[in-house]
Scaffold this motif. Structure first.
Motif, PDB file in Angstrom:
ATOM      1  N   GLY A 134      -3.325   0.951   4.515  1.00  0.00           N
ATOM      2  CA  GLY A 134      -2.494  -0.018   5.052  1.00  0.00           C
ATOM      3  C   GLY A 134      -3.572  -1.298   5.472  1.00  0.00           C
ATOM      4  N   SER A 162      -3.271   1.306  12.630  1.00  0.00           N
ATOM      5  CA  SER A 162      -2.175   1.070  11.723  1.00  0.00           C
ATOM      6  C   SER A 162      -0.750   1.935  12.196  1.00  0.00           C
ATOM      7  CB  SER A 162      -2.182   1.333  10.277  1.00  0.00           C
ATOM      8  OG  SER A 162      -2.798   0.424   9.791  1.00  0.00           O
ATOM      9  N   LEU A 202       2.769   4.431   8.931  1.00  0.00           N
ATOM     10  CA  LEU A 202       2.423   4.786   7.704  1.00  0.00           C
ATOM     11  C   LEU A 202       2.889   6.231   7.240  1.00  0.00           C
ATOM     12  CD1 LEU A 202      -1.349   3.928   7.883  1.00  0.00           C
ATOM     13  CD2 LEU A 202       0.466   2.391   7.113  1.00  0.00           C
TER      14      LEU A 202
END
Length: 245
Positions: A73, A107, A110
């Motif tokens: 990511g 992140s 995901l």
């Protein structure tokens, strides 16, 4: 390569399989991330990202972005720093190790998912990013990836394709896998969507696959393109409409 079906919360979907995809699912996705972990960290720290720079003029606050083959990511984290206030910004990859690393870096959204079956609803994304996805998946599976792009991108949405861009299609052995021979196809995958209709090239940047090379006299197979496509409604054939009236 062939397709098998499975049920998910969006209904019945086709999952393509074959030597390329099987190898990526079993070992190569994690191995690819492990080999390139340091390079991806350098990309994330770099001053600029050309793909993001090309995309930004076509996006606005609240847009929904999907990065297919996102690794950990890293590009999505850069994207959110440059354009905060977006809607859903999600990534999908076949490497569980990469996704775990991305979550540890802050992140969100995901997902472990296959590029031949995006885990999002039809006509739900304003932007889809394909970074070196199509060339590695195999001939028919690459078409399945592009079909998924067509399924999920909204009218007026954009698609970013980062992949090899040779003068003509080329097929080469994938040298990172020793235990099983698989081939990769380098070609203009963005051009496939343009030829299908409903997409227009709105930006293009060409660079060498190897930063040590220069664009001048660059061999075609080593040329990499970043193509931005914008989806538009295909106008009706007025002559056919007039005939039927």
């Amino acid at each position: 390569e062939y397709a098998e079906t499975r049920q998910d919360r969006h209904g019945e979907i086709a999952i393509f399989t074959g030597r390329n995809l099987d190898v990526w699912r079993q070992t190569e996705a994690d191995a690819y991330f492990q080999r390139n972990r340091q390079v991806l960290e350098e990309f994330e720290r770099a001053e600029e990202d050309l793909l993001i720079n090309l995309l930004v003029p076509f996006l606005q606050a609240g847009d929904r972005v999907l990065d297919v083959g996102c690794a950990n990511g890293w590009r999505l984290r850069r994207f959110l720093k440059k354009m905060p206030g977006q809607g859903l910004v999600a990534g999908m990859d076949l490497s569980f190790i990469a996704l775990q690393d991305g979550l540890s870096k802050g992140s969100r959204s995901l997902v472990l998912a296959d590029a031949t079956a995006f885990p999002v609803r039809a006509n739900s994304m304003d932007c889809v990013i394909l970074g070196y996805v199509c060339y590695a998946t195999g001939r028919r599976s690459a078409l399945a990836v592009l079909a998924e792009v067509e399924r999920v991108v909204r009218d007026d949405g954009v698609v970013a394709v980062l992949d090899f861009l040779p003068d003509a299609p080329t097929e080469n052995p994938y040298h990172h896998v020793n235990r099983e021979s698989i081939d990769v196809i380098k070609t203009d995958y963005a051009g496939t969507l343009v030829a299908y209709g409903g997409y227009q090239r709105v930006a293009l940047a060409i660079r060498p696959a190897d930063a040590a090379l220069t664009l001048r006299s660059l061999p075609g197979p080593e040329r990499v393109g970043i193509t931005i496509l914008q989806r538009h409604t295909i106008p009706p054939d007025r002559s056919e409409i007039e005939k039927s009236e």
